[in-house]
Enzyme design. Structure first.
Site, short mmCIF file in Angstrom:
data_model
loop_
_atom_site.label_atom_id
_atom_site.label_comp_id
_atom_site.label_asym_id
_atom_site.label_seq_id
_atom_site.Cartn_x
_atom_site.Cartn_y
_atom_site.Cartn_z
N LYS A 1 -0.11 -28.35 -10.05
CA LYS A 1 -0.53 -29.30 -9.00
C LYS A 1 -0.25 -28.73 -7.60
O LYS A 1 -1.13 -28.72 -6.75
CB LYS A 1 0.24 -30.61 -9.18
CG LYS A 1 0.19 -31.52 -7.98
CD LYS A 1 0.97 -32.81 -8.17
CE LYS A 1 2.45 -32.76 -7.84
NZ LYS A 1 2.81 -32.86 -6.43
N ASN A 2 0.98 -28.25 -7.40
CA ASN A 2 1.35 -27.86 -6.03
C ASN A 2 0.75 -26.53 -5.60
O ASN A 2 0.90 -26.13 -4.45
CB ASN A 2 2.88 -27.85 -5.88
CG ASN A 2 3.43 -29.27 -5.87
OD1 ASN A 2 2.67 -30.23 -5.77
ND2 ASN A 2 4.74 -29.40 -5.99
N CYS B 1 9.11 -41.27 2.84
CA CYS B 1 8.71 -41.38 1.44
C CYS B 1 9.96 -41.63 0.62
O CYS B 1 11.07 -41.56 1.13
CB CYS B 1 7.92 -40.15 1.01
SG CYS B 1 8.75 -38.96 0.04
N ARG C 1 11.24 -36.47 5.27
CA ARG C 1 10.19 -35.46 5.19
C ARG C 1 9.33 -35.35 6.45
O ARG C 1 8.11 -35.59 6.42
CB ARG C 1 9.32 -35.71 3.96
CG ARG C 1 10.13 -35.77 2.69
CD ARG C 1 9.28 -35.97 1.48
NE ARG C 1 8.58 -34.77 1.07
CZ ARG C 1 7.77 -34.70 0.02
NH1 ARG C 1 7.57 -35.78 -0.72
NH2 ARG C 1 7.17 -33.58 -0.30
N ASP D 1 12.58 -30.14 -7.81
CA ASP D 1 11.65 -30.88 -8.67
C ASP D 1 12.08 -30.91 -10.14
O ASP D 1 11.45 -31.56 -10.96
CB ASP D 1 10.23 -30.28 -8.56
CG ASP D 1 9.59 -30.58 -7.21
OD1 ASP D 1 10.09 -31.47 -6.49
OD2 ASP D 1 8.60 -29.91 -6.87
N ARG E 1 0.39 -38.91 -10.92
CA ARG E 1 0.16 -38.02 -9.79
C ARG E 1 0.38 -36.56 -10.19
O ARG E 1 -0.22 -35.68 -9.58
CB ARG E 1 1.14 -38.35 -8.65
CG ARG E 1 0.87 -39.67 -8.00
CD ARG E 1 1.74 -39.83 -6.80
NE ARG E 1 1.63 -38.60 -6.01
CZ ARG E 1 2.45 -38.28 -5.02
NH1 ARG E 1 3.43 -39.07 -4.70
NH2 ARG E 1 2.28 -37.17 -4.33
N1 EPU Z 1 11.27 -30.39 6.40
C1 EPU Z 1 11.51 -30.64 7.73
N2 EPU Z 1 10.50 -30.44 8.62
C2 EPU Z 1 9.29 -29.98 8.25
C3 EPU Z 1 9.04 -29.73 6.89
C4 EPU Z 1 10.05 -29.93 5.98
O1 EPU Z 1 12.61 -31.06 8.11
O2 EPU Z 1 8.42 -29.81 9.13
C5 EPU Z 1 12.35 -30.59 5.40
C6 EPU Z 1 12.05 -31.64 4.36
O3 EPU Z 1 12.32 -32.93 4.83
C7 EPU Z 1 12.94 -31.20 3.22
C8 EPU Z 1 12.91 -29.66 3.34
O4 EPU Z 1 12.46 -29.39 4.66
O5 EPU Z 1 14.23 -31.65 3.46
C9 EPU Z 1 11.99 -28.95 2.38
O6 EPU Z 1 10.75 -29.61 2.33
P1 EPU Z 1 9.37 -28.86 2.09
O7 EPU Z 1 8.57 -28.93 3.33
O8 EPU Z 1 9.59 -27.53 1.49
O9 EPU Z 1 8.69 -29.84 1.03
P2 EPU Z 1 7.15 -30.14 0.94
O10 EPU Z 1 6.39 -28.94 1.32
O11 EPU Z 1 6.86 -31.42 1.61
C10 EPU Z 1 6.85 -29.29 -1.51
C11 EPU Z 1 6.38 -29.86 -2.79
C12 EPU Z 1 7.39 -30.87 -3.32
C13 EPU Z 1 8.72 -30.13 -3.52
C14 EPU Z 1 9.16 -29.47 -2.21
C15 EPU Z 1 10.40 -28.63 -2.32
C16 EPU Z 1 3.97 -29.75 -2.54
C17 EPU Z 1 2.69 -30.47 -2.38
N3 EPU Z 1 5.08 -30.50 -2.58
O12 EPU Z 1 7.00 -30.39 -0.61
O13 EPU Z 1 6.92 -31.32 -4.57
O14 EPU Z 1 9.72 -31.03 -3.93
O15 EPU Z 1 8.09 -28.63 -1.71
O16 EPU Z 1 10.23 -27.65 -3.27
O17 EPU Z 1 4.00 -28.55 -2.66
C18 EPU Z 1 6.65 -32.85 -6.33
O18 EPU Z 1 5.75 -32.11 -6.80
O19 EPU Z 1 7.14 -33.80 -7.01
C19 EPU Z 1 7.17 -32.61 -5.00
C20 EPU Z 1 7.83 -33.53 -4.30
#
Ligand code: EPU
Length: 427
Positions: free
Chosen positions: A22-23, A116, A121, A311, A403
């Protein structure tokens, strides 16, 4: 709303085939915006998040055909570089259209995702990166408006230093940089396999990306103002892989072959499961998981890849509910990712929560109950708990599971689980 009912029973046995990630599929679907040609994705899982992304791409003016496991995306008759709240609130990953839209059309308007269940996030790192590439950012009425610099909005290559590694942030900026003028450098990048997979696709499309999978990525933007379409088969889902590995190990006597997996992507879990006493043998794309002795308690701290994946935290915590002794599970990525704990406590688990650390004392058994899914991975952990709990467990709000897990009840049934979906049971 549907619920999933599980009658706890003996160990799982047999083989299960893993779907596409998915991701990885989500950012790659968004990357189709960088081209006007018709792109084809293969090995795409049939999931609600894929349908939401297809709906978003259609809203943006694309022509999208979803016939899982294939999706085709081509340019439609119009373009609307705007992602509305209605779609973004259903799926935070919708923010992945921001980079490609600005790169392609010079401007974009995307709803801020809002909080969320698992944490605040924010997307400040995505926005900071776009600013480093010459964009002006304005927040207005819940939307972020991004304007590219002069020269009809074409982004300029920049140097972006992420304060923390962010998966979708790194992906968004890679896609933005793929059409920027010059060579962009991204520092302190996320190293997840899904980032590498996106780099493979951008390279197929004609961008020059190197370093994906390390913490520094260089991207030379295409001079042509758009990239070429692509045909690509998505990598296997490492989190689905890990979820079935845990499901196999949760009851003593379990013996499951997880087929079509990418073993190297799930190494951090394999190491911890072996430390817990689970037998794991790998051969090519097959992982044989066998549990024939009591589980040992092990500690886990989530971390960005190649650390232990957040995850998989909820599912691993359920495994530790049956281990001998005390295990300490620390969550460092998201600030509110223990929503499964109160539900597991209702099933008889012995877990003490101290901030972002869960201290788990193994118990002999869990008891079936009606429990509520709160996010995707928490839901999966409740299903796993239900597999071994005494009597019946009903997991409500299963739309979270839909999802991210393709046909979960069918795949679990194939392994001997007594599990069924009850339509409309969760009113
Ligand atoms: N963060 C910030 N600022 C930003 C972006 C992120 O503070 O601009 C923080 C987040 O709040 C978090 C940390 O950085 O504390 C890491 O978040 P990241 O941005 O890496 O997460 P994401 O890209 O929103 C993806 C996956 C998630 C997975 C996380 C961590 C996708 C679509 N989603 O989320 O997947 O948990 O990386 O590996 O790729 C899931 O599939 O169930 C899921 C939640």
């Amino acid at each position: 709303m549907d619920a999933i009912r599980i009658r706890g029973g003996g160990p799982l046995r047999g083989a299960v085939r893993i779907s596409g990630a998915k991701n990885a599929a989500l950012p790659i679907l968004c990357a189709t915006l960088l081209s006007d040609g018709a792109s084809r994705l293969r090995n795409v899982p049939a999931l609600r998040d894929i349908d939401t992304t297809a709906a978003l791409l259609r809203f943006l003016g694309r022509d999208v055909k979803v016939a899982a496991p294939e999706v085709e995306v081509a340019a439609g008759s119009s373009v609307r570089p705007e992602a509305p709240y209605e779609l973004v609130k259903q799926m935070r990953a919708s923010v992945l259209v921001l980079g490609p839209l600005v790169a392609r059309f010079g401007h974009a308007k995307v709803s801020l995702p809002g909080g969320c269940a698992i944490g605040a996030r924010p997307i400040d790192q995505h926005l900071k990166g776009l600013e480093a590439m010459g964009c002006k950012i304005r927040l207005e009425r819940g939307y972020v408006h991004v304007e590219g610099p002069g020269d009809r909005g074409r982004l300029r290559a920049g140097e972006v230093y992420f304060d923390i590694p962010t998966v979708t942030g790194t992906e968004n900026l890679m896609m933005a940089a793929a059409l920027a003028k010059g060579r962009t450098t991204l520092v302190n990048c996320a190293r997840e396999p899904e980032v590498e997979e996106l780099a493979r696709v951008l390279n197929k499309m004609g961008a020059e990306v190197d370093g994906a999978g390390t913490d520094v990525i260089h991207i030379r933007g295409s001079e042509r103002g758009e990239l070429a379409p692509f045909d690509h088969a998505i990598i296997p889902d490492r989190i689905e892989t890990g979820t079935y590995m845990i499901a196999a190990a949760v009851a003593e006597g379990g013996e499951v072959t997880v087929q079509g997996a990418e073993v190297s992507d799930i190494e951090p879990l394999i190491v911890k499961m072996r430390a817990a006493g689970v037998e794991i043998a790998t051969e090519g794309q097959n992982i044989l998981v066998r549990r024939n002795k009591p589980l040992k308690a092990v500690n886990v701290t989530t971390a960005p890849h190649p650390g232990f994946p957040t995850d998989m935290q909820a599912q691993f915590l359920v495994l530790m509910c049956f281990a001998r002794g005390e295990s300490v599970i620390s969550e460092t990525i998201f600030e509110n990712r223990f929503m499964h704990v109160p539900e597991l406590q209702r099933m008889g688990a012995s877990i003490a929560l101290r901030g972002n650390t869960a201290v788990v004392q193994g118990v002999d058994k869990l008891y079936g109950a009606s429990v509520m899914a709160t996010d995707l991975r928490a839901s999966a952990s409740l299903v796993i708990a239900g597999l071994v709990a005494e009597d019946e467990t009903e997991v409500r709000r299963v739309y979270h599971i839909d999802r991210g897990y393709e046909r979960i009840e069918e795949k679990m049934r194939g392994l001997g689980a007594k599990i069924e979906r009850v339509k409309g049971a969760d009113a």
